[in-house]
Design a protein around this motif. Structure first.
Motif, mmCIF file in Angstrom:
data_model
loop_
_atom_site.group_PDB
_atom_site.id
_atom_site.type_symbol
_atom_site.label_atom_id
_atom_site.label_comp_id
_atom_site.label_asym_id
_atom_site.label_seq_id
_atom_site.Cartn_x
_atom_site.Cartn_y
_atom_site.Cartn_z
ATOM 1 N N LEU A 41 0.667 -1.250 -0.201
ATOM 2 C CA LEU A 41 -0.070 0.287 -0.017
ATOM 3 C C LEU A 41 1.179 1.108 0.183
ATOM 4 O O LEU A 41 2.171 0.934 0.543
ATOM 5 C CB LEU A 41 -0.907 0.001 0.966
ATOM 6 N N SER A 42 0.289 1.938 -0.684
ATOM 7 C CA SER A 42 1.365 3.856 -0.807
ATOM 8 C C SER A 42 0.934 4.413 0.421
ATOM 9 O O SER A 42 1.915 5.130 1.000
ATOM 10 C CB SER A 42 1.621 3.329 -2.033
ATOM 11 N N TYR A 43 0.207 4.101 0.859
ATOM 12 C CA TYR A 43 -0.487 4.470 1.899
ATOM 13 C C TYR A 43 -0.970 4.612 2.933
ATOM 14 O O TYR A 43 -2.098 3.361 2.756
ATOM 15 C CB TYR A 43 -1.619 6.130 1.733
ATOM 16 N N LYS A 48 -10.165 8.497 4.026
ATOM 17 C CA LYS A 48 -10.953 10.251 4.091
ATOM 18 C C LYS A 48 -11.140 10.486 2.586
ATOM 19 O O LYS A 48 -10.420 9.945 2.132
ATOM 20 C CB LYS A 48 -10.069 11.387 4.566
ATOM 21 N N LYS A 49 -12.711 10.672 2.268
ATOM 22 C CA LYS A 49 -13.373 11.263 0.922
ATOM 23 C C LYS A 49 -11.955 11.596 0.571
ATOM 24 O O LYS A 49 -11.275 12.719 1.111
ATOM 25 C CB LYS A 49 -14.067 11.770 1.392
ATOM 26 N N GLY A 50 -11.458 11.492 -0.737
ATOM 27 C CA GLY A 50 -10.362 12.392 -1.389
ATOM 28 C C GLY A 50 -9.009 11.918 -1.774
ATOM 29 O O GLY A 50 -8.298 11.805 -2.666
ATOM 30 N N ILE A 51 -8.546 10.645 -0.284
ATOM 31 C CA ILE A 51 -7.353 10.224 -0.832
ATOM 32 C C ILE A 51 -7.399 9.542 -1.411
ATOM 33 O O ILE A 51 -7.818 8.447 -2.047
ATOM 34 C CB ILE A 51 -7.569 9.394 0.632
ATOM 35 N N SER A 52 -6.087 9.415 -2.101
ATOM 36 C CA SER A 52 -5.348 8.191 -2.709
ATOM 37 C C SER A 52 -4.482 7.246 -2.703
ATOM 38 O O SER A 52 -4.176 7.691 -2.124
ATOM 39 C CB SER A 52 -5.561 8.892 -4.686
ATOM 40 N N ALA A 73 -16.340 7.994 -0.937
ATOM 41 C CA ALA A 73 -16.863 8.530 0.394
ATOM 42 C C ALA A 73 -16.776 7.162 1.893
ATOM 43 O O ALA A 73 -16.769 6.932 1.043
ATOM 44 C CB ALA A 73 -18.879 7.851 -0.260
ATOM 45 N N ILE A 74 -17.250 8.122 2.527
ATOM 46 C CA ILE A 74 -17.062 7.713 3.782
ATOM 47 C C ILE A 74 -18.379 7.922 4.998
ATOM 48 O O ILE A 74 -19.078 9.024 4.802
ATOM 49 C CB ILE A 74 -15.792 8.413 4.766
ATOM 50 N N ILE A 80 -17.821 2.449 3.414
ATOM 51 C CA ILE A 80 -16.108 3.230 2.553
ATOM 52 C C ILE A 80 -16.452 3.030 0.932
ATOM 53 O O ILE A 80 -16.872 1.524 1.088
ATOM 54 C CB ILE A 80 -14.644 2.381 3.035
ATOM 55 N N GLU A 81 -16.225 4.023 0.694
ATOM 56 C CA GLU A 81 -16.485 3.987 -0.548
ATOM 57 C C GLU A 81 -14.977 4.281 -1.738
ATOM 58 O O GLU A 81 -14.575 5.175 -1.791
ATOM 59 C CB GLU A 81 -17.557 4.743 -1.526
#
Length: 91
Positions: A41-43, A48-52, A73-74, A80-81
């Protein structure tokens, strides 16, 4: 060129309170505990919404699946979408 958006949804039932389950789903550092095919995983922080983030899974010890995921979406303790170009991978 016409592009089509395809969505899929996965639901499972876990015999535990939503708060307990969500604790492990909202933070990527725990994904290694329940996803045995996950290799990278890179993160690894909280979602949170918007995190990639980028992910890499190895299926059947040979098939490498890389994806770029975006949290769209959260809803705490409910949903969690995420979006990616590969779609849902069922194992």
């Amino acid at each position: 060129m016409i592009t089509t958006k395809i969505t899929s949804e996965s639901k499972i039932t876990i015999k535990a309170p939503p708060e307990e389950v969500y604790k492990y789903l909202k933070h990527l550092k725990y994904y290694y505990l329940w996803n045995s095919s996950l290799r990278y995983l890179s993160y690894e922080g909280p979602l949170k919404k918007g995190i990639s983030y980028d992910s890499e899974n190895i299926i059947f010890n040979k098939n490498v699946i890389k994806a770029h995921n975006i949290v769209t979406a959260i809803e705490p303790n409910k949903k969690i979408e995420t979006e990616n170009k590969l779609g849902m991978i069922k194992i």
